[in-house]
Write a protein that holds these residues in place. Structure first.
Motif, PDB file in Angstrom:
ATOM      1  N   LYS A  25      61.950  37.550   3.387  1.00 55.33           N
ATOM      2  CA  LYS A  25      60.837  37.961   4.234  1.00 55.33           C
ATOM      3  C   LYS A  25      61.182  39.206   5.039  1.00 55.33           C
ATOM      4  N   TYR A  26      62.467  39.507   5.150  1.00 54.77           N
ATOM      5  CA  TYR A  26      62.900  40.683   5.906  1.00 54.77           C
ATOM      6  C   TYR A  26      63.227  41.871   5.005  1.00 54.77           C
ATOM      7  N   VAL A  27      62.933  41.746   3.717  1.00 54.20           N
ATOM      8  CA  VAL A  27      63.252  42.791   2.741  1.00 54.20           C
ATOM      9  C   VAL A  27      62.013  43.640   2.459  1.00 54.20           C
ATOM     10  N   SER A  28      62.189  44.955   2.430  1.00 51.03           N
ATOM     11  CA  SER A  28      61.070  45.861   2.173  1.00 51.03           C
ATOM     12  C   SER A  28      60.676  45.831   0.698  1.00 51.03           C
ATOM     13  N   HIS A  29      59.523  46.407   0.409  1.00 51.53           N
ATOM     14  CA  HIS A  29      59.037  46.483  -0.972  1.00 51.53           C
ATOM     15  C   HIS A  29      60.044  47.191  -1.874  1.00 51.53           C
ATOM     16  N   LEU A  30      60.560  48.326  -1.435  1.00 52.34           N
ATOM     17  CA  LEU A  30      61.513  49.078  -2.260  1.00 52.34           C
ATOM     18  C   LEU A  30      62.809  48.299  -2.465  1.00 52.34           C
ATOM     19  N   ASP A  31      63.262  47.615  -1.426  1.00 56.47           N
ATOM     20  CA  ASP A  31      64.492  46.828  -1.567  1.00 56.47           C
ATOM     21  C   ASP A  31      64.277  45.641  -2.499  1.00 56.47           C
ATOM     22  N   LEU A  32      63.080  45.044  -2.477  1.00 56.30           N
ATOM     23  CA  LEU A  32      62.796  43.941  -3.396  1.00 56.30           C
ATOM     24  C   LEU A  32      62.793  44.444  -4.839  1.00 56.30           C
ATOM     25  N   MET A  33      62.299  45.653  -5.054  1.00 55.00           N
ATOM     26  CA  MET A  33      62.355  46.244  -6.388  1.00 55.00           C
ATOM     27  C   MET A  33      63.814  46.414  -6.835  1.00 55.00           C
ATOM     28  N   ARG A  34      64.670  46.845  -5.919  1.00 55.03           N
ATOM     29  CA  ARG A  34      66.090  47.024  -6.257  1.00 55.03           C
ATOM     30  C   ARG A  34      66.744  45.681  -6.552  1.00 55.03           C
ATOM     31  N   VAL A  35      66.355  44.641  -5.800  1.00 61.95           N
ATOM     32  CA  VAL A  35      66.885  43.304  -6.059  1.00 61.95           C
ATOM     33  C   VAL A  35      66.549  42.877  -7.487  1.00 61.95           C
TER      34      VAL A  35
END
Length: 229
Positions: free
Chosen positions: A21-31
């Motif tokens: 829930k604390y992860v940005s859209h771009l960081d979720l894409m990287r995940v």
């Protein structure tokens, strides 16, 4: 065949909970990029000087929100078995990710972003109003023809009409100073409704403490073979 030639398209439905829930859209894409690579998926890549994997999320999830309805579009250069891919991905998931379903979509299908129509949310808002007062606030809001709104982003102020972005609001429960609402909000090329703005438009003095996305609605949805968790 080059790495950019796609032969299979997967649609991965997943939940994003807990620390995500604390992860940005771009960081979720990287995940997801890391998860797919560790699982050995033959990812197709874009052309150009700096090729990127051809993966895309249907709709950005705001920081602070959780979801049980996210959709990831993945293009592959080799065909894979859906059940095996479900197992391989499940072994590589980061905390907060939960796989729900993998299905094969038409290779020439439009992008998920272009098919977006709406998103649904369960929202909890701290507020001392009664259930009747909340229902009256919802009824009053939905009968309005226009809801002028201004949103500050950095130094830029964006003004627009909030009303077309609100499709449905349902008061689910009001107890112990917390109102639980279900919102169905527009999410397409004309704009995306934001639950926290709708809460404020309803007269809440505080933003929601919980925003949980329960559905993403697309204009078309493949009925091809799917594997569920």
């Amino acid at each position: 065949m080059s790495q950019s030639d796609a032969v299979q398209r997967l649609q991965i439905r997943f939940a994003a909970e807990g620390p995500l829930k604390y992860v940005s859209h771009l960081d979720l894409m990287r995940v997801w990029e890391r998860v797919c690579k560790r699982a050995g998926l033959p990812l197709a890549t874009s052309h150009g000087f700096s090729p990127r994997p051809k993966i895309a999320l249907a709709a950005p999830l705001a920081v602070g929100a959780t979801s049980e309805a996210e959709i990831l579009d993945v293009l592959l250069t080799e065909r894979v078995d859906l059940a095996s891919t479900m197992r391989d991905l499940s072994e590589e998931l980061t905390p907060g990710l939960r796989l729900l379903e993998i299905r094969e979509s038409p290779l020439k299908q439009s992008s998920l972003q272009s098919m977006l129509q709406a998103a649904c949310y369960d929202v909890e808002i701290p507020d001392q109003r009664s259930s009747q007062e909340w229902q009256q606030a919802v009824d009053d809001l939905l009968t309005r023809d226009e809801i002028p709104w201004s949103h500050q982003r950095g130094k830029e102020t964006k003004s627009y009409d909030l009303r077309p972005l609100i499709l449905e609001i349902e008061v689910r429960d009001v107890s112990d100073g917390v109102a639980s609402l279900h919102m169905r909000l527009r999410n397409d090329e004309r704009g995306a409704g934001r639950p926290e703005q709708v809460a404020l438009a309803l007269g809440a003095s505080e933003e929601p403490t919980t925003i949980h996305r329960t559905a993403i609605e697309l204009s078309a949805d493949s009925k091809a073979k799917a594997v569920t968790a």
